[in-house]
Design a protein around this motif. Sequence first.
Motif, PDB file in Angstrom:
ATOM      1  N   ILE A 155      22.126  40.885 -22.848  1.00 37.50           N
ATOM      2  CA  ILE A 155      21.640  42.235 -22.893  1.00 37.50           C
ATOM      3  C   ILE A 155      20.110  42.343 -23.289  1.00 37.50           C
ATOM      4  CG2 ILE A 155      21.917  44.686 -23.878  1.00 37.50           C
ATOM      5  CD1 ILE A 155      24.805  44.053 -24.555  1.00 37.50           C
ATOM      6  N   ALA A 156      19.320  42.763 -22.375  1.00 33.38           N
ATOM      7  CA  ALA A 156      17.898  42.950 -22.628  1.00 33.38           C
ATOM      8  C   ALA A 156      17.618  43.858 -24.089  1.00 33.38           C
ATOM      9  CB  ALA A 156      17.064  43.190 -21.650  1.00 33.38           C
ATOM     10  N   ALA A 157      16.871  43.409 -24.982  1.00 33.13           N
ATOM     11  CA  ALA A 157      16.711  44.089 -25.973  1.00 33.13           C
ATOM     12  C   ALA A 157      15.878  45.571 -25.657  1.00 33.13           C
ATOM     13  CB  ALA A 157      16.127  43.302 -27.350  1.00 33.13           C
ATOM     14  N   PRO A 158      15.915  46.318 -26.703  1.00 33.07           N
ATOM     15  CA  PRO A 158      14.707  47.724 -26.247  1.00 33.07           C
ATOM     16  C   PRO A 158      13.291  47.245 -26.493  1.00 33.07           C
ATOM     17  CG  PRO A 158      16.179  47.945 -28.384  1.00 33.07           C
ATOM     18  CD  PRO A 158      16.581  46.762 -27.775  1.00 33.07           C
ATOM     19  N   LEU A 159      12.646  47.876 -25.598  1.00 34.30           N
ATOM     20  CA  LEU A 159      11.294  47.865 -25.505  1.00 34.30           C
ATOM     21  C   LEU A 159      10.692  48.879 -26.424  1.00 34.30           C
ATOM     22  CD1 LEU A 159      10.579  47.620 -21.778  1.00 34.30           C
ATOM     23  CD2 LEU A 159      10.364  45.724 -23.390  1.00 34.30           C
ATOM     24  N   GLU A 160       9.657  48.780 -26.771  1.00 35.91           N
ATOM     25  CA  GLU A 160       8.798  50.047 -27.598  1.00 35.91           C
ATOM     26  C   GLU A 160       8.795  51.312 -26.607  1.00 35.91           C
ATOM     27  OE1 GLU A 160       7.464  49.848 -30.532  1.00 35.91           O
ATOM     28  OE2 GLU A 160       8.274  47.979 -30.420  1.00 35.91           O
ATOM     29  N   GLU A 161       8.597  52.430 -27.330  1.00 29.03           N
ATOM     30  CA  GLU A 161       9.032  53.578 -26.748  1.00 29.03           C
ATOM     31  C   GLU A 161       7.999  54.011 -25.180  1.00 29.03           C
ATOM     32  OE1 GLU A 161       9.387  58.371 -27.735  1.00 29.03           O
ATOM     33  OE2 GLU A 161       8.288  57.108 -29.052  1.00 29.03           O
ATOM     34  N   GLU A 162       6.831  53.687 -25.155  1.00 27.39           N
ATOM     35  CA  GLU A 162       6.112  53.951 -24.093  1.00 27.39           C
ATOM     36  C   GLU A 162       6.270  52.837 -22.873  1.00 27.39           C
ATOM     37  OE1 GLU A 162       3.769  56.265 -23.335  1.00 27.39           O
ATOM     38  OE2 GLU A 162       4.757  57.485 -24.871  1.00 27.39           O
ATOM     39  N   ALA A 163       6.628  51.544 -23.376  1.00 31.06           N
ATOM     40  CA  ALA A 163       6.891  50.717 -22.362  1.00 31.06           C
ATOM     41  C   ALA A 163       8.407  51.017 -21.775  1.00 31.06           C
ATOM     42  CB  ALA A 163       7.218  49.189 -22.955  1.00 31.06           C
ATOM     43  N   ASP A 164       9.310  51.447 -22.474  1.00 30.98           N
ATOM     44  CA  ASP A 164      10.884  51.927 -22.244  1.00 30.98           C
ATOM     45  C   ASP A 164      10.471  53.023 -21.148  1.00 30.98           C
ATOM     46  OD1 ASP A 164      13.576  51.975 -23.168  1.00 30.98           O
ATOM     47  OD2 ASP A 164      13.083  54.005 -22.973  1.00 30.98           O
ATOM     48  N   LYS A 165       9.796  53.892 -21.366  1.00 20.72           N
ATOM     49  CA  LYS A 165       9.554  54.953 -20.323  1.00 20.72           C
ATOM     50  C   LYS A 165       9.130  54.546 -19.082  1.00 20.72           C
ATOM     51  CE  LYS A 165       8.667  58.699 -23.721  1.00 20.72           C
ATOM     52  NZ  LYS A 165       7.619  59.215 -24.212  1.00 20.72           N
ATOM     53  N   GLU A 166       8.001  53.608 -19.169  1.00 23.42           N
ATOM     54  CA  GLU A 166       7.593  52.875 -17.974  1.00 23.42           C
ATOM     55  C   GLU A 166       8.597  52.186 -17.069  1.00 23.42           C
ATOM     56  OE1 GLU A 166       4.406  53.150 -16.711  1.00 23.42           O
ATOM     57  OE2 GLU A 166       3.858  54.649 -18.168  1.00 23.42           O
ATOM     58  N   ALA A 167       9.350  51.419 -17.782  1.00 28.09           N
ATOM     59  CA  ALA A 167      10.519  50.696 -17.056  1.00 28.09           C
ATOM     60  C   ALA A 167      11.452  51.585 -16.575  1.00 28.09           C
ATOM     61  CB  ALA A 167      11.099  49.638 -18.474  1.00 28.09           C
ATOM     62  N   LEU A 168      12.118  52.627 -17.416  1.00 29.88           N
ATOM     63  CA  LEU A 168      13.128  53.451 -16.729  1.00 29.88           C
ATOM     64  C   LEU A 168      12.541  54.166 -15.738  1.00 29.88           C
ATOM     65  CD1 LEU A 168      14.734  54.249 -20.064  1.00 29.88           C
ATOM     66  CD2 LEU A 168      15.622  52.626 -18.607  1.00 29.88           C
ATOM     67  N   LEU A 169      11.240  54.727 -15.685  1.00 30.88           N
ATOM     68  CA  LEU A 169      10.851  55.126 -14.593  1.00 30.88           C
ATOM     69  C   LEU A 169      10.350  54.349 -13.317  1.00 30.88           C
ATOM     70  CD1 LEU A 169       8.518  57.780 -16.481  1.00 30.88           C
ATOM     71  CD2 LEU A 169      10.918  58.239 -15.347  1.00 30.88           C
ATOM     72  N   GLY A 170      10.688  52.953 -13.375  1.00 28.08           N
ATOM     73  CA  GLY A 170      10.326  52.163 -12.392  1.00 28.08           C
ATOM     74  C   GLY A 170       8.847  51.942 -12.214  1.00 28.08           C
ATOM     75  N   ASN A 171       7.821  52.350 -13.165  1.00 29.18           N
ATOM     76  CA  ASN A 171       6.693  52.139 -13.083  1.00 29.18           C
ATOM     77  C   ASN A 171       5.987  50.804 -13.423  1.00 29.18           C
ATOM     78  OD1 ASN A 171       6.272  54.801 -12.386  1.00 29.18           O
ATOM     79  ND2 ASN A 171       6.015  55.546 -14.694  1.00 29.18           N
ATOM     80  N   LYS A 172       6.577  50.081 -14.116  1.00 36.49           N
ATOM     81  CA  LYS A 172       6.290  48.565 -14.618  1.00 36.49           C
ATOM     82  C   LYS A 172       7.428  47.701 -14.498  1.00 36.49           C
ATOM     83  CE  LYS A 172       2.210  49.736 -17.306  1.00 36.49           C
ATOM     84  NZ  LYS A 172       1.428  49.775 -18.722  1.00 36.49           N
ATOM     85  N   LYS A 173       7.321  46.500 -14.273  1.00 33.19           N
ATOM     86  CA  LYS A 173       8.422  45.529 -14.334  1.00 33.19           C
ATOM     87  C   LYS A 173       8.265  44.797 -15.595  1.00 33.19           C
ATOM     88  CE  LYS A 173       9.400  44.997  -9.346  1.00 33.19           C
ATOM     89  NZ  LYS A 173      10.575  44.516  -8.898  1.00 33.19           N
ATOM     90  N   ILE A 174       8.608  45.052 -16.739  1.00 31.23           N
ATOM     91  CA  ILE A 174       8.796  44.577 -18.007  1.00 31.23           C
ATOM     92  C   ILE A 174       9.950  44.190 -18.595  1.00 31.23           C
ATOM     93  CG2 ILE A 174       6.396  45.510 -18.391  1.00 31.23           C
ATOM     94  CD1 ILE A 174       7.198  47.968 -19.657  1.00 31.23           C
ATOM     95  N   VAL A 175      10.875  44.901 -18.324  1.00 32.99           N
ATOM     96  CA  VAL A 175      12.117  44.408 -18.830  1.00 32.99           C
ATOM     97  C   VAL A 175      12.570  42.975 -18.475  1.00 32.99           C
ATOM     98  CG1 VAL A 175      14.707  44.798 -18.771  1.00 32.99           C
ATOM     99  CG2 VAL A 175      13.082  46.827 -18.995  1.00 32.99           C
ATOM    100  N   LYS A 176      12.619  42.120 -19.630  1.00 27.74           N
ATOM    101  CA  LYS A 176      12.702  40.638 -19.300  1.00 27.74           C
ATOM    102  C   LYS A 176      14.260  40.416 -19.182  1.00 27.74           C
ATOM    103  CE  LYS A 176      12.703  37.762 -22.677  1.00 27.74           C
ATOM    104  NZ  LYS A 176      12.325  36.976 -23.952  1.00 27.74           N
ATOM    105  N   CYS A 177      14.829  39.738 -18.028  1.00 28.64           N
ATOM    106  CA  CYS A 177      15.986  39.136 -17.682  1.00 28.64           C
ATOM    107  C   CYS A 177      16.656  38.183 -18.876  1.00 28.64           C
ATOM    108  CB  CYS A 177      15.981  38.576 -16.214  1.00 28.64           C
ATOM    109  SG  CYS A 177      17.557  37.607 -15.840  1.00 28.64           S
ATOM    110  N   PRO A 178      17.501  38.604 -19.454  1.00 29.12           N
ATOM    111  CA  PRO A 178      18.127  37.687 -20.411  1.00 29.12           C
ATOM    112  C   PRO A 178      18.670  36.460 -19.869  1.00 29.12           C
ATOM    113  CG  PRO A 178      19.707  39.507 -20.137  1.00 29.12           C
ATOM    114  CD  PRO A 178      18.357  39.494 -19.124  1.00 29.12           C
ATOM    115  N   GLN A 179      18.841  36.210 -18.788  1.00 25.23           N
ATOM    116  CA  GLN A 179      19.218  34.983 -18.284  1.00 25.23           C
ATOM    117  C   GLN A 179      18.199  33.914 -17.848  1.00 25.23           C
ATOM    118  OE1 GLN A 179      21.061  37.493 -18.458  1.00 25.23           O
ATOM    119  NE2 GLN A 179      22.597  37.700 -16.895  1.00 25.23           N
ATOM    120  N   CYS A 180      17.090  34.424 -17.149  1.00 25.44           N
ATOM    121  CA  CYS A 180      16.143  33.473 -16.560  1.00 25.44           C
ATOM    122  C   CYS A 180      14.599  33.983 -17.404  1.00 25.44           C
ATOM    123  CB  CYS A 180      16.085  33.426 -15.276  1.00 25.44           C
ATOM    124  SG  CYS A 180      15.244  34.718 -14.420  1.00 25.44           S
ATOM    125  N   ALA A 181      14.612  34.887 -17.996  1.00 28.60           N
ATOM    126  CA  ALA A 181      13.419  35.242 -18.844  1.00 28.60           C
ATOM    127  C   ALA A 181      12.457  36.023 -17.912  1.00 28.60           C
ATOM    128  CB  ALA A 181      12.805  34.372 -19.503  1.00 28.60           C
TER     129      ALA A 181
END
Length: 167
Positions: free
Chosen positions: A106-132
């Motif tokens: 399970i990917a750990a939570p990002l900071e609040e602003e980064a989380d919004k960017e990731a969930l809105l699809g604006n940035k690819k910043i959620v790290k895959c827990p399998q391959c990083a």
Amino acid sequence: MTVELEQHIDPNLISVLEKISDPEIPVLSIMDMGVVRSAQVIDDVVQIKITPTYSGCPAMDVIGEDIIAAFQEKNMKAKVDLVLSPAWTTDWITSRGRKALEEYGIAAPLEEEADKEALLGNKKIVKCPQCASTNTKMISQFGSTACKAMFQCEDCLEPFDYFKCLK
């Protein structure tokens, strides 16, 4: 970012509390999740206060029962109360808990602003827990529980949960 929360926990009770798992994420203890706000022995009763990860979290009843059972095994009576304020935040997940999340897949939570960017699809910043890899995309706003989103790695193609930032 992990934030130290004000806790009033009798050091003699920590070893019991660290053995109680979050029922939805069994690799995390309730201490790693940061839901234990206080734990004290008052008049021979262990008084525990816990904060739900979100109001209506179905795991809180199970956690309360598990706390009572764990102290009964130690021949101690326990009482559990829910504390709703201040509200729980993902900042309260310990660094050990964040590491355990990722090792569990399970990917750990990002900071609040980064989380919004990731969930809105604006940035690819959620790290895959399998391959990083951060070459990941959101598949669904909701994963295995309401507090997670479903992502997929575009490099290794594995799906995974991302624990949403909650503030």
